[in-house]
Design an enzyme around this catalytic site. Sequence first.
Site, PDB file in Angstrom:
ATOM      1  N   HIS A  68      80.286  32.503  41.098  1.00  0.00           N
ATOM      2  CA  HIS A  68      80.051  33.075  42.424  1.00  0.00           C
ATOM      3  C   HIS A  68      81.186  32.737  43.390  1.00  0.00           C
ATOM      4  O   HIS A  68      81.559  33.545  44.243  1.00  0.00           O
ATOM      5  CB  HIS A  68      78.717  32.534  42.957  1.00  0.00           C
ATOM      6  CG  HIS A  68      78.377  33.026  44.327  1.00  0.00           C
ATOM      7  ND1 HIS A  68      78.449  34.356  44.684  1.00  0.00           N
ATOM      8  CD2 HIS A  68      77.948  32.367  45.437  1.00  0.00           C
ATOM      9  CE1 HIS A  68      78.086  34.495  45.954  1.00  0.00           C
ATOM     10  NE2 HIS A  68      77.780  33.293  46.430  1.00  0.00           N
ATOM     11  N   SER A  84      80.119  35.248  50.368  1.00  0.00           N
ATOM     12  CA  SER A  84      78.683  35.019  50.361  1.00  0.00           C
ATOM     13  C   SER A  84      78.114  35.089  51.780  1.00  0.00           C
ATOM     14  O   SER A  84      78.225  36.118  52.438  1.00  0.00           O
ATOM     15  CB  SER A  84      78.377  33.677  49.687  1.00  0.00           C
ATOM     16  OG  SER A  84      77.016  33.558  49.373  1.00  0.00           O
ATOM     17  N   ASP A 118      81.756  38.778  46.714  1.00  0.00           N
ATOM     18  CA  ASP A 118      80.564  38.481  45.912  1.00  0.00           C
ATOM     19  C   ASP A 118      79.289  38.294  46.730  1.00  0.00           C
ATOM     20  O   ASP A 118      78.562  37.308  46.546  1.00  0.00           O
ATOM     21  CB  ASP A 118      80.799  37.257  45.027  1.00  0.00           C
ATOM     22  CG  ASP A 118      80.018  37.376  43.705  1.00  0.00           C
ATOM     23  OD1 ASP A 118      80.024  38.476  43.131  1.00  0.00           O
ATOM     24  OD2 ASP A 118      79.415  36.390  43.261  1.00  0.00           O
TER      25      ASP A 118
END
Length: 354
Positions: free
Chosen positions: A322, A129, A154
């Site tokens: 996530h 992220s 991700d």
Amino acid sequence: MEKQLHLNLLASRPPMAGGFQSGSKMKMGPGRKRDFTPLLWSQYFETIEDVENIFRLYCSGSSGPVLLLLHGGGHSALSWAVFTAVICSRINCRVVAMDLRAHVFSTSLNNPNALYGENPPEIMMIGHSMGGAIAVHTASANLVPSLLGLCVIDVVEGTAMDALNSMQNFLRSRPKTFKSLENAIEWSVKSGQIRNIESARVSMGGQVKKCEESASNPSVSNSIGEGIIEEEEEEGAEELNKKRMKEDDQEVKKESFYTWRVELSKTEKYWDGWFRGLSALFLSCSVPKLLLLAGVDRLDKDLTIGQMQGKFQMQVLPQCGHAVHEDAPEKVADALATFMVRHKFTEFKEGFLW
């Protein structure tokens, strides 16, 4: 759709109205109760190192290339704990998981040479992220001369930029406080933020801290049970939940409170800079690249074209949230190990059956 877009901006995942997705809910036998007690970092890392008293590293391994692990926004180096134990059993490597600036025990990192000086070892940079965005910017600027490769988990520019407008609403929807660390771990699992209970037990301690607010503050006690949404299979679950929340309110004055370590809402002015132009920067990096995603729908136009042109390797790990490396640490470790061995960055450990 709006909630789906949130997943690629920061490391937190919003609660899922229907509980865990199919295949991810952990079934418990009759009368069994999940254990939400915290786990120690020392069960997964070998050492802790504070560099120049300004940032903290969790390390494992003694030989091979360095895997430099960069966590997502609001998380900590402990989010890599279970993954570290797995990857070190797969390949010859050294793991360095860093608490990023203003997260947990790190305050600043103004000197990039503070870690290894002028002669850094071979490094494989891996970021999740926000940490993935940092890894891409670092690699594209050639700040790590010994960089072997880049792995991003991700984070995609298109979906991240689309989520910016509604991110504040998501952050406001999270509980502001928890009555205990165990309660925070329970919320993270039941809300779907982290789908691997073992990882949640070691990593949530890096996301929350003891709250400094007074126990007499009604806004604190009212937020304790907020945000835990999970399918309950037993009859009378709704009444049981109400009773539990009432008990929480009664006990709240006797216990310590925990709140988020990082106020992500205050970082809003930086969000655009983290992600705008990220896809083009990722594709421009000359080192071998691996992109791990929780769903193929996260690809934007630039990355779709780049993937078709073979500019990077991509792998989709379904049934993950996530926090892919927390939800499926073994799958992420397998993907990374295969990638590194294929590019001859390292070798599988002797005796490891692939």
